[in-house]
Structures are given as C-alpha cells and as structure tokens.
Design an enzyme around this catalytic site. Structure first.
Site, PDB file in Angstrom:
ATOM      1  N   ASP A   1      14.904  -6.051  -9.108  1.00 45.38           N
ATOM      2  CA  ASP A   1      14.444  -5.644  -7.788  1.00 45.38           C
ATOM      3  C   ASP A   1      13.293  -6.583  -7.412  1.00 45.38           C
ATOM      4  O   ASP A   1      12.719  -7.280  -8.269  1.00 45.38           O
ATOM      5  CB  ASP A   1      14.020  -4.168  -7.753  1.00 45.38           C
TER       6      ASP A   1
HETATM    7  C1  BGC Z   1      14.288  -2.552  -2.655  1.00 45.23           C
HETATM    8  C2  BGC Z   1      15.693  -3.056  -2.905  1.00 45.23           C
HETATM    9  C3  BGC Z   1      16.020  -4.177  -1.952  1.00 45.23           C
HETATM   10  C4  BGC Z   1      14.975  -5.271  -2.131  1.00 45.23           C
HETATM   11  C5  BGC Z   1      15.214  -6.489  -1.249  1.00 45.23           C
HETATM   12  C6  BGC Z   1      13.277  -3.686  -2.645  1.00 45.23           C
HETATM   13  O1  BGC Z   1      12.052  -3.241  -2.205  1.00 45.23           O
HETATM   14  O2  BGC Z   1      13.938  -1.618  -3.636  1.00 45.23           O
HETATM   15  O3  BGC Z   1      16.620  -2.005  -2.762  1.00 45.23           O
HETATM   16  O4  BGC Z   1      17.309  -4.652  -2.185  1.00 45.23           O
HETATM   17  O5  BGC Z   1      13.702  -4.740  -1.829  1.00 45.23           O
HETATM   18  O6  BGC Z   1      14.881  -6.228   0.052  1.00 45.23           O
END
Ligand code: BGC
Length: 711
Positions: free
Chosen positions: A237
């Site tokens: 993530d």
């Molecule tokens: C989220 C993810 C997301 C990523 C990219 C993170 O803050 O938890 O689900 O894909 O950001 O935007």
C-alpha cells in the site's frame, strides 16, 4: 505456468543490471514504476480503484491533471455489488473495470477491496464486500476473472490482511488468533489468489502480530507463496513500507508511496546499497523481477496486439445499471406501499440532501471523476417523465442552524404530496468532514466525530447525522406512507423511526446509474432482489468488536471476539439484529419445498448435493437468493450457530418453479484446528439450513459425516 515466458524471463534477468532491477521495484511516480527502455521493458502503470478508474495525477504530485479525457464509468461500490449476491454480475462489474483500466492505459487496477467488515463503523466498508468470508470468496473470484480475462490488465486484490479499520490505520497492530485469521480474515484472499488467479495483491498498512503486513514473512512467504502457491506480484500500500531488508526478504515485490522522493524509497537506493553490501542477496531481487515480468507477460505488455480496452461505452452503462438494480435492498414493506403506483400519483415529494448530491468524487482513493452520476432526484424525475410533479426539499444539512427551516419545509411539502420519498444516509466527501470540524463537532478529547463513509476515518457511532432522525420522524407524522431510503456505504441506526416507517429501502454508493435504478425499484419496473451482505445491528454495543471494547483499540487492537463476527455473533448469542445478514424483500413471494440431500464420502473429500424447489407464488416475476447455511451439531470446539456455505440466485416468472442445486465439499464443514495447524472436519451430525436470509430459514436437513477429515 507458461514455460514459454518463464525462459524469456530468465534471459531478461541475465541482461538487467542491478540498478535497472532496482528501478523496477519501487515507485518512480505516484502510480508507476520505471521502464527499462534499453530492453523494451515498460513501466508498470497503476490506478485506483474498486469503483472505477481514478483520474490522472501529475507524476510526482497529488495534483489532478485536470484534462477532460479521464472521466470514466462509475461502478457501484463493492458493498452494492455484494448485495446483488450475483456471481455473474460480479464478473460483469470486473470486466467493466478491467476494460476501462486498459482503455486508460493502465496495467494494474488497484482493486477489488475485500477486507472483512468487522465493525459497521469502518470508514472503508463501502469499498469492501461483506462480513462473511464465503460471500466474499464467491464474488471476488468472478470479479477478478472479469478484470483480467479479456482485458490484459492485472487485478490487485487489497488490503492483505486484517485491515479492518481506519483509526491508526498506518500503525495499528492487529492481534487475532490463528483460527479466526484462517476462518474469517484470509479465505477471501485465498480464493482471490487460488481460484481467481489475481496477478497481484496489495499488502495492508497495519501490522499483524507486531510486523507491518508489507514486512510479514508469515503473510507473504509462508501463507501467500508457500501455502497458496502465489507466483504474482506483491505491491505495498502507498507508504506501507518502513524498512529495507525485512520487507525485501519477506517477499514484498514493489514499494509504492505517497511522496515524491522516489530515489529514497526503501526499495530504491537503500535496497541497492543493501545488495551491494551483501545484506540482501541478488537472487531476492531476481525473484521480484521474475514476478513483475511474469505479470507483464500475463497482461501481454510486450505484445504488439495487446488489448486496447476502452471506456464509457454504452454497453458499460447497461452493465453498471444491472449491478445497481440488483444491489438495492428492500428492507421493509409492511403495508405494501411499494412499489409506488405511478398512475395514481400526481405529486411526489423528494426529501433529503442525498437525493440531490453526487458522491462519486468522494471517499478517498476510491474517488472517481465520473462521466455522469444520476442522483435519486434526477432518476425519479426521469422515470416520471413530467407526468407527475416532483418537488424537492433538502430536509437536512450539515449546517445545524438551518435545521428547523429545512424540516418545516420538508413537512409542508410532505403534507401536500401524494407520495413522499425521503433519501437520507451518509456521504463520503471530505468536505463534509471539514464542515463537521468547523462546526466544532468534537468529543471530549477534542477528537472530531467523523460521520462519513471515507478512507482515513472510522465513524464515531452508528447515528444518522445532521438531525435526520428528527426529519424522518416528523415527515412520517404527517405522512405515514412516506418511503425512507437509506443511501450509505455501511449500516446506520434506524431504530429511532423504524417502527413508524412502513417502507424502507437500502441503497449504496451505487454507481453512475444509481438514481435510475432506485427509481425503477421504487416504481416497480424492477423487482428488488438485493440481500444484505452484512448485519444491520440494533445498536453498536450489539456488535462483537464494540461489545468487548476492541474497536478501534489503541496502538494495538485485539480481535478477542474471534470468529464471532457479524451474524456469526448475533445468531450464536441470540442477539436480535435490526435487519439480519442475507435479508432483502421482494415484490413477490417465494416458497421453498422439498429439500433433498445426498451425502457421499470419499477417502479424501466429502460431497454433499442439495436440491431445493423454489416456487414464485406471487403475481410478478422476481429473483431470489437461496442461501445455504451449515451448523456443526457435535463439534468439540465452539462453532457459530450457522455459517453461510453456498447460495444461488435464480430468476422466476410469476408461478414458475425451479430446482436449485448446490454442492458442498469438505471445506463447508471444517474448522481450523490451530494446534494441529490444519483444517478439520469432525465426524458427527451437521445441520443444513436453506433460507431467504440467515434468520428466515425455510427448510432444514440433518446429515451425518462418518469420519474425521484433516487437510
Ligand atoms: C489506499 C489504497 C490505494 C492507495 C493508492 C492508499 O491510501 O489504502 O487502497 O490503492 O492509497 O491510492
């Protein structure tokens, strides 16, 4: 495994320099890795998210580019999709997402989100599917196939694992006993990988057993790779990596982050140095490259005739509409107020801000720059086509000083209208939270009380915000036939008015056709067939994680409720929900008859075939979800009163009868034996329950398993 490209991959790895390899395993843009042009290796381009392909950002900054060509289809959120209980629609929804991702030039789409709804308050519940691992598993597999099969795009199932809250999401340390981890929190991911063949997976922000998920050898090497045989790519993530050697060796393949210092990412210069200093073997890096190249071959990234995808096609809108229709849940229809009879109605009052605002561009990373979004008000007006007068009253607002005025206006309108439709619920725009902050909606410790469905926040309680309870009560006083529509991404407390409301409908962030679908259901063009994918509790204290005081926890959160999540808790401990898991009414009635069960035991597996006749005994055609639950009557450990193990959605014309056939194998009867580190079916009696919800059981049957099965 396709030997063809495995050999080519080895050849490429031979040619790559260490520096080039390193450039391929970390973000060199907010949503991409670096290309190695010398060898024709493209950069890996990613995009959020589960509800559509997100708009374009500048490479290194979170500034939307602002072009007009990145409007896309807005799909119903995962909760809406799960409410359809329709595996074919899950495939269709996935196929839309995959096609549009490719059409926007992406390689990896960052979805689906499938974390368990452990608490109704988790801010990201709307991005997730259910509190039940069986429902999630059965939907995530076709969804991923839909994304990947024809589109030359990789799904990235997220967030692995035990990412069930937003409070302290970047650091919270989850402690869950292994049995619950295996029975509740992992099955969706296992199905996504083993049956769905997801080409990539995203590690969660939180810690599990003291290790960040991106650093967890137990989660990545031991379970994901060794046990489940995952040979795809593990992506962190954004900002979930906190060190170099540990995550590199644990099996994380790509580090992504939210900052623009790309060369300083742990998997950039620090990892290059670690390899040079002999702290990490180059073979560890090669394994990551092998997986990334394998993903690239799988999505035809090197091919001249790679699928080009497309977006915003007419066909897509039809698919999105189908999901939206089937995701709407009819919770209550006591006096058969619904469907509304449009030939008798001359004036319609539509009350409530959620009838007239759009939601697609909110919620956090799931935000979408939607090509369009049909609101409930627009949907109702379109449906009535000028033949009835539709009037709107806002009814409630974040601005408390307007309360009396708005309620009075709504009540006056309701008094003078033939039909009244209240559309309330939650929203998920960050602005709503800011306004709340400004309005000094703070608790003692000066913490804001978020009351929105959004990434980054959990709601502080189940209560409907902005004095909606009072609005609904006062409108019902002047028109007891008013229809109440709850428009949310997760359960809200309806107890203050539920007894007075005869018709209650649950809709969700339901995609760009959501308003049209709602109008079709309200006026009976579509017979509702959605079923709740989660329990709507009577109070937050009735939710196990809250009852034991373990939500949201502090730096640590202990899942002491164990396997008793959602309806598993309510049914086992006789706690009455407001609306139970699997509940959803129809404009027709279904009769269940003649349950036939055939058990055949083989040396290694069990086969239980179940047949049930379902008859549409009403006057209109409709669809029913036949749910099959199992209970272990003679278990040596505590097991839930019942657990969903199969279901089938069928369409029946009025008067039509069909036979539903379901088949269970040993997995439907097993529990995880933590001491023996394996699954166990204990010999003895089991009960099968066929029903229209977990409480509306129509037929039961007892079966006996003659011996233990371990696997
Ligand atoms: C989220 C993810 C997301 C990523 C990219 C993170 O803050 O938890 O689900 O894909 O950001 O935007």
């Amino acid at each position: 495994m396709n030997k063809n490209y495995e050999k080519k991959i080895d050849d490429i790895i031979e040619k790559l320099t260490l520096e080039e390899k390193i450039s391929m395993i970390h973000g060199n843009g907010l949503f991409r890795t670096e290309a190695v042009e010398r060898l024709g290796i493209p950069s890996l381009k990613m995009s959020d998210g589960p509800m559509g392909v997100r708009h374009e950002f500048e490479n290194a900054h979170w500034n939307p580019i602002g072009n007009s060509d990145d409007y896309t289809s807005y799909l119903p959120c995962n909760t809406a999709l799960a409410s359809t209980w329709n595996t074919k629609l899950a495939y269709e929804a996935g196929s839309v997402l995959g096609r549009e991702a490719r059409g926007r030039g992406k390689d990896v789409i960052l979805g689906p989100g499938i974390n368990i709804m452990r608490s109704p308050l988790c801010g990201r519940n709307f991005e997730y599917m259910s509190e039940d691992p069986c429902l999630i598993s059965k939907l995530v597999v076709p969804f991923i196939k839909g994304v990947q099969e024809k589109n030359d795009v990789a799904a990235c199932v997220k967030h692995y694992a035990a990412n069930n809250q937003e409070t302290e999401r970047l650091n919270v340390d989850v402690e869950v006993d292994e049995r619950s981890l295996r029975e509740i929190y992992l099955p969706g991911f296992e199905a996504a990988v083993k049956e769905g063949n997801s080409y990539s997976i995203m590690t969660a922000y939180n810690k599990l057993y003291g290790y960040y998920c991106s650093h967890s050898k137990y989660l990545i090497r031991d379970i994901l790779e060794d046990e489940w045989g995952f040979d795809g790519v593990v992506i962190s993530d954004w900002g979930a990596v906190h060190d170099t050697v540990e995550p590199a060796e644990a099996g994380l393949d790509i580090e992504m982050n939210v900052t623009d210092n790309f060369d300083d990412y742990y998997f950039a210069k620090p990892l290059l140095d670690a390899v040079k200093e002999g702290k990490v073997k180059e073979e560890v890096i090669n394994d990551k490259i092998r997986r990334i190249l394998r993903l690239m071959y799988r999505i035809n990234a090197f091919s001249e005739d790679r699928n080009r995808g497309g977006y915003n096609s007419l066909e897509t809108r039809e698919k999105v509409l189908k999901v939206a229709r089937e995701g709407i849940v009819l919770l209550k229809n006591d006096k058969y107020i619904l469907p509304l009879k449009d030939n008798k109605i001359k004036t319609v009052a539509v009350i409530g801000e959620n009838a007239d605002i759009t939601h697609s561009n909110g919620g956090g990373s799931a935000e979408i720059k939607a090509l369009y979004e049909i609101t409930p008000l627009l949907g109702i007006k379109m449906r009535l086509g000028g033949n009835a007068q539709v009037s709107y009253a806002q009814g409630y607002s974040e601005d408390a000083s307007e309360k009396e005025k708005l309620i009075n206006e709504a009540v006056e309108l309701a008094k003078n209208s033939d039909a009244v439709i209240i559309v309330g619920g939650l929203k998920h725009m960050a602005e709503a939270l800011k306004l709340e902050q400004n309005a000094l909606e703070v608790t003692k410790g000066d913490r804001v009380k978020p009351r929105i469905d959004s990434e980054g926040y959990d709601r502080s309680d189940l209560e409907l915000p902005y004095d909606q309870n009072e609005l609904i009560r006062r409108v019902l006083e002047v028109n007891s036939n008013a229809v109440v529509v709850m428009f949310t991404g997760a359960p809200v407390d309806m107890t203050p008015w539920i007894k007075d409301a005869s018709a209650v409908v649950q809709t969700w962030y339901n995609g760009m056709e959501g308003g049209r679908a709602l109008a079709e259901v309200l006026f009976g063009d579509v017979n509702p067939s959605g079923k709740l994918p989660m329990t709507i509790p009577k109070s937050i204290e009735n939710c196990p994680a809250h009852k034991i005081g373990e939500f949201p926890g502090g730096k640590k959160v202990k899942y002491s409720e164990g396997i008793f999540v959602g309806y598993r808790y309510h049914s086992t401990y006789d706690v009455e929900p407001l609306f139970c898991f699997g509940h959803g009414l129809s404009y027709t009635d279904f009769k269940y008859e003649n349950m036939k069960v055939n058990v055949s035991e083989q040396s290694e597996d069990i086969r239980v075939q179940v047949e049930i006749n379902v008859n549409n005994v009403g006057k209109v055609s409709g669809a029913e979800v036949v749910q099959l639950y199992v209970s272990d009557e003679t278990a040596s450990v505590k097991r839930p009163a019942l657990e969903l193990k199969g279901f089938e959605k069928i369409e029946l014309a009025a008067g039509e009868k069909k036979t539903v056939k379901l088949e269970l194998d040993k997995k439907a009867f097993a529990f995880y034996d933590a001491e023996a580190k394996g699954w166990l079916v204990e010999k003895g009696m089991f009960k099968l329950y066929a029903g229209s919800s977990c409480q509306d059981i129509r037929l039961t049957s007892n079966i006996e398993i003659s011996k233990d099965y371990r696997y």
